[in-house]
Design an enzyme around this catalytic site. Sequence first.
Site, PDB file in Angstrom:
ATOM      1  N   GLU A 170      25.696  25.598  42.081  1.00  0.00           N
ATOM      2  CA  GLU A 170      25.897  26.266  40.896  1.00  0.00           C
ATOM      3  C   GLU A 170      25.253  26.452  39.908  1.00  0.00           C
ATOM      4  O   GLU A 170      25.367  26.177  39.006  1.00  0.00           O
ATOM      5  CB  GLU A 170      26.771  27.783  41.069  1.00  0.00           C
ATOM      6  CG  GLU A 170      27.158  27.889  42.404  1.00  0.00           C
ATOM      7  CD  GLU A 170      28.532  28.933  42.117  1.00  0.00           C
ATOM      8  OE1 GLU A 170      28.530  29.857  40.515  1.00  0.00           O
ATOM      9  OE2 GLU A 170      28.879  30.081  42.968  1.00  0.00           O
ATOM     10  N   GLU A 211      35.324  28.542  44.480  1.00  0.00           N
ATOM     11  CA  GLU A 211      35.655  28.494  43.540  1.00  0.00           C
ATOM     12  C   GLU A 211      37.113  28.594  43.375  1.00  0.00           C
ATOM     13  O   GLU A 211      37.748  29.065  42.189  1.00  0.00           O
ATOM     14  CB  GLU A 211      35.135  29.029  41.847  1.00  0.00           C
ATOM     15  CG  GLU A 211      33.566  28.221  42.251  1.00  0.00           C
ATOM     16  CD  GLU A 211      33.539  29.810  41.086  1.00  0.00           C
ATOM     17  OE1 GLU A 211      33.558  31.150  41.226  1.00  0.00           O
ATOM     18  OE2 GLU A 211      31.873  28.631  39.685  1.00  0.00           O
TER      19      GLU A 211
END
Length: 693
Positions: A293, A210
């Site tokens: 995710e 991320e």
Amino acid sequence: MASSQTGRRKSTRKVIVLLFFVASIGLFFPAFSPLPAVSSSRPHRHSIKDEAPRFEILHDKFWKDNEPFQIIGGDVHYFRIPPEYWEDRLLKAKAMGLNTIQTYIPWNLHEPQPHQFVFDGIANIEAFLNLAYRLGFLVMLRAGPYICAEWDLGGFPLWLLNVEPPIRLRSSDHAYLVFVEKWWSMLLPKIVPLLYNNGGPVIMVQIENEYGSFGDDKSYLHSLVKLARQHVGDDVILYTTDGGTRETLDKGTIRGADVFSAVDFSTGENPWPIFELQKKYNAPGKSPPLSSEFYTGWLTHWGEKMAKTDAKWTAAALDNILSRNASVVLYMAHGGTNFGFYSGANTGQISADYKPDLTSYDYDAPIQESGDVDNPKYKALRSVIKRYSRYQLPPVPANNVKKAYGRVKMERVTSLFGVLNMVSEPKDGAQSDQPVPMESFGKVLGFCLYVSNFQPKERPIILSIPKVHDRAQIFMLCQTTGYASGPAYVGTIERWLNRNITLPHITCSSSVSLFILVENMGRVNYGQFLYDKKGILSSVLLDGSPLRGWKIFPISFDHITNILFTNPIAHIAHPLVRKSNKMVLKETEDDPLKGPAFHVGQFVINETDQVKDTYISFRGWSKGVCFVNGFNLGRYWPSVGPQCSLYVPAPILKHGENTVVLLELEQANLEHVITFVSGPDFTCGPTRATSTT
């Protein structure tokens, strides 16, 4: 505590037990070292006729040995599970229908000190990967160097914060990349034999996590790719994960065929526009839709309501992804526990908006913290996955048996100040004109004590600490008169609610000692305030003027085994608080005991087959840290909640006598008992927010 000679002899024995117990703690790493490692033998090669095993991306699909493959995976973190339970958790993931395991690798677990590497016990990543292989899983490996993961400092070792001049984490800063190169030069060669094309389970290696939510330094990302390729070669898939927005993907991805860009997004959000956007950041034909995710639950901070998501709603969102042949990784399949001092924290728009994570990392995942699977979410997700699995799912294993051992009487044996020179390293403290951060001592610390002196005035004094990370308890002591129970509690200053403290006027013919005990509640693991040092990070001001001349005691609980061979009462009090040998252990019935103290209790498990998982309920206690048989279970804080109990895995317990030590920071349960119960409790304390979907 009894005041008779018998009572004092009992207290002496208790102190000896405490000191022996604390000597074995080591605040996390030594706590795990006794846990036996799973076999770390290399996996055998795949037996594939005429060609080597191969996992690749073609025609916007994953291909495993020339067959299209749909990843149905889940995150299971080896470092949040006792090694004895790795197989139990993985078998339950297998029974849910998962074919792939994803796990982070926390750098700070494996290199707690520079050049001191740990790859045994709970840190035996090779053994975990071999076990996953033996059970038939593929593995997606999130190798860092940054992981987030609600883990202390996002997985970075704290000693990186000591480098001078300060390095820029997650950047192309040359000094930072040199440390990354050294770390990966140790780690990645261990992974090479475990790559899929070498006969192992690892199909993909993540190089950043991320990053688009943090920075946009493309030179940094390219440096990571180059470093990774030097070790793992060109055949394994490298990947990044970023939020499914144009902004985060613009910043966090590397265009082209060399790195695959995966996405994550909120559960229930329409995935298909995001998967279409994902294609723009991958080479043509190289963008199989993958949510790396898929959130089965969510994290919870202290002071919040426990996060929960509806099982049917979560299952419907999963079905929406799998029904069109997209791939998915459940985050989390099994959450586990943030043992020791390794839970992380988040912030808002300012550093002071600090939100530390719970010790439990249950995450409302389908496989619960204790491994339980007899719950609606596990059943609902398994039902969905079963429809898309190419194989018949194994039977669901039973929950592990839990045991409620009942009430255990705890005895307060001494204040933290009473054993200061036994739990501090260096034992006489370190001198400094101004306060210095905990990281200056280079150890994984939960606490640091700062002590200075000032001259009393004829009126109260205003104490302020502009920057303290994270929670400071303030105490005072007149060196001339002393207090029967040591320094007197004055107040608490918290990072998220920083306020001035009024120091009361004390009639004292000498100087007054000021004690400030600072607790590290977890370093920030996500966002712009990642560079998160702990301790007192500013001057301490008395009526606006800096207080100078500090003695600093890092509380480490290491290297005190020599105390077992000395008179514990004659040597137990530090000179700063010692008035007489007897004074240290003196208590009175009306003493509120407002301050940090050690409490010890024992209980016996009479039969070997009665050593089971359990939970300790801390209802009625305030805040502290719990150790069982030398194992640091982590922080408890029932006065704030929501977590009231700590999970105690059976491998920590033993047949015979078991010892519990609490460092209670404020006030003990009125009955002075803890209770071993058979299930978790997340209903303590006031709530700051509702985190329910």
